[in-house]
Design a protein around this motif. Structure first.
Motif, mmCIF file in Angstrom:
data_model
loop_
_atom_site.group_PDB
_atom_site.id
_atom_site.type_symbol
_atom_site.label_atom_id
_atom_site.label_comp_id
_atom_site.label_asym_id
_atom_site.label_seq_id
_atom_site.Cartn_x
_atom_site.Cartn_y
_atom_site.Cartn_z
ATOM 1 N N PHE A 166 0.810 -1.210 0.000
ATOM 2 C CA PHE A 166 0.000 0.000 0.000
ATOM 3 C C PHE A 166 0.850 1.269 0.000
ATOM 4 O O PHE A 166 0.409 2.325 -0.404
ATOM 5 N N PHE A 167 2.088 1.159 0.427
ATOM 6 C CA PHE A 167 2.957 2.328 0.462
ATOM 7 C C PHE A 167 3.133 2.928 -0.923
ATOM 8 O O PHE A 167 3.152 4.141 -1.088
ATOM 9 N N LYS A 168 3.231 2.086 -1.915
ATOM 10 C CA LYS A 168 3.442 2.580 -3.278
ATOM 11 C C LYS A 168 2.314 3.496 -3.727
ATOM 12 O O LYS A 168 2.526 4.406 -4.510
ATOM 13 N N SER A 169 1.105 3.270 -3.224
ATOM 14 C CA SER A 169 -0.014 4.123 -3.606
ATOM 15 C C SER A 169 0.138 5.541 -3.067
ATOM 16 O O SER A 169 -0.417 6.483 -3.612
ATOM 17 N N LEU A 170 0.909 5.707 -1.993
ATOM 18 C CA LEU A 170 1.127 7.040 -1.441
ATOM 19 C C LEU A 170 1.973 7.907 -2.362
ATOM 20 O O LEU A 170 1.752 9.102 -2.492
ATOM 21 N N ARG A 211 0.997 19.149 -1.891
ATOM 22 C CA ARG A 211 1.328 20.074 -0.826
ATOM 23 C C ARG A 211 0.337 21.209 -0.828
ATOM 24 O O ARG A 211 -0.034 21.721 -1.867
ATOM 25 N N SER A 212 -0.117 21.602 0.358
ATOM 26 C CA SER A 212 -0.966 22.774 0.496
ATOM 27 C C SER A 212 -0.407 23.630 1.614
ATOM 28 O O SER A 212 0.464 23.202 2.358
ATOM 29 N N ALA A 213 -0.928 24.826 1.737
ATOM 30 C CA ALA A 213 -0.429 25.734 2.771
ATOM 31 C C ALA A 213 -0.887 25.316 4.163
ATOM 32 O O ALA A 213 -0.194 25.545 5.143
ATOM 33 N N ALA A 214 -2.036 24.689 4.259
ATOM 34 C CA ALA A 214 -2.590 24.312 5.561
ATOM 35 C C ALA A 214 -1.936 23.036 6.089
ATOM 36 O O ALA A 214 -1.522 22.182 5.322
ATOM 37 N N ILE A 215 -1.862 22.932 7.393
ATOM 38 C CA ILE A 215 -1.378 21.717 8.033
ATOM 39 C C ILE A 215 -2.563 20.756 8.113
ATOM 40 O O ILE A 215 -3.599 21.091 8.677
ATOM 41 N N PRO A 216 -2.443 19.552 7.526
ATOM 42 C CA PRO A 216 -3.574 18.632 7.549
ATOM 43 C C PRO A 216 -3.879 18.123 8.952
ATOM 44 O O PRO A 216 -2.980 17.955 9.770
ATOM 45 N N GLN A 217 -5.143 17.900 9.206
ATOM 46 C CA GLN A 217 -5.580 17.345 10.480
ATOM 47 C C GLN A 217 -5.524 15.825 10.397
ATOM 48 O O GLN A 217 -5.606 15.252 9.325
ATOM 49 N N SER A 218 -5.431 15.184 11.542
ATOM 50 C CA SER A 218 -5.413 13.730 11.589
ATOM 51 C C SER A 218 -6.659 13.179 10.901
ATOM 52 O O SER A 218 -7.759 13.618 11.167
ATOM 53 N N TYR A 227 -4.416 3.892 2.945
ATOM 54 C CA TYR A 227 -3.176 3.180 3.248
ATOM 55 C C TYR A 227 -3.259 2.499 4.613
ATOM 56 O O TYR A 227 -2.962 1.316 4.760
ATOM 57 N N LEU A 228 -3.694 3.236 5.628
ATOM 58 C CA LEU A 228 -3.769 2.681 6.985
ATOM 59 C C LEU A 228 -4.796 1.553 7.065
ATOM 60 O O LEU A 228 -4.569 0.548 7.748
ATOM 61 N N PRO A 269 5.095 16.755 1.726
ATOM 62 C CA PRO A 269 3.757 16.371 1.244
ATOM 63 C C PRO A 269 2.732 16.341 2.377
ATOM 64 O O PRO A 269 3.035 15.956 3.507
ATOM 65 N N ASP A 270 1.524 16.736 2.042
ATOM 66 C CA ASP A 270 0.431 16.702 3.016
ATOM 67 C C ASP A 270 0.219 15.283 3.538
ATOM 68 O O ASP A 270 -0.138 15.097 4.702
ATOM 69 N N ALA A 271 0.419 14.281 2.673
ATOM 70 C CA ALA A 271 0.219 12.891 3.104
ATOM 71 C C ALA A 271 1.171 12.534 4.244
ATOM 72 O O ALA A 271 0.784 11.845 5.183
ATOM 73 N N LEU A 272 2.405 12.998 4.183
ATOM 74 C CA LEU A 272 3.354 12.712 5.261
ATOM 75 C C LEU A 272 2.928 13.410 6.550
ATOM 76 O O LEU A 272 2.954 12.818 7.626
ATOM 77 N N LEU A 273 2.510 14.654 6.448
ATOM 78 C CA LEU A 273 2.050 15.371 7.639
ATOM 79 C C LEU A 273 0.809 14.704 8.223
ATOM 80 O O LEU A 273 0.677 14.587 9.440
#
Length: 142
Positions: A15-19, A25-32, A41-42, A84-88
């Motif tokens: 599933f990691f490859k799909s990430l 990237r966006s300016a906002a910090i993504p929420q959980s 992925y999770l 990347p937002d996905a990492l955050l």
């Protein structure tokens, strides 16, 4: 050297490859929980743990893990403008799995796959990622 995984254990990390293809990237910090790719992925990772007799490991991890504080995610965004937002979002779910202490217990929990087949990886915490920038010799250069 990490143990070599074979056969159905690799499902856990496919599933990691799909990430990779959906990093943005966006300016906002993504929420959980706000990133659909991370949620997918999770969910897949949880299923892979279950299919490989890892239900108890996953359940225990879910019980003790904590997400990164918004202030730490903001510091990462400042330090690495193109993070990347996905990492955050992943860090807001669990702030690291590499020798991290949660609820008084030090864990080492595989959360990521690799482009090198059969080798899983841990997720560094937001603090460990910041240390890489300050002390490259601690984790290697980036």
């Amino acid at each position: 050297m990490l143990p070599k995984l074979t056969g159905h254990h690799l499902q856990m990390f496919s599933f990691f490859k799909s990430l990779i293809g959906s990093f943005s990237r966006s300016a906002a910090i993504p929420q959980s929980g706000s990133n659909a790719t991370v949620q997918q992925y999770l969910s897949g990772l949880q299923q892979a743990y279950a299919q490989n007799n890892g239900q108890a490991l996953w359940h225990h991890f879910e019980q003790i893990k904590q997400g990164a504080a918004p202030a730490n995610l903001k510091k990462l965004r400042q330090l690495y403008n193109d993070v990347p937002d996905a990492l955050l979002s992943l860090l807001s779910y669990a702030d690291g799995t590499y020798h991290r202490e949660y609820a008084g217990e030090k864990i080492a929990f595989y959360l990521l796959g690799s482009d090198v087949e059969e080798y899983p990886y841990y997720l560094l915490s937001s603090g460990q990622i910041r240390q890489v920038n300050r002390f490259p010799s601690v984790f290697g250069t980036m």
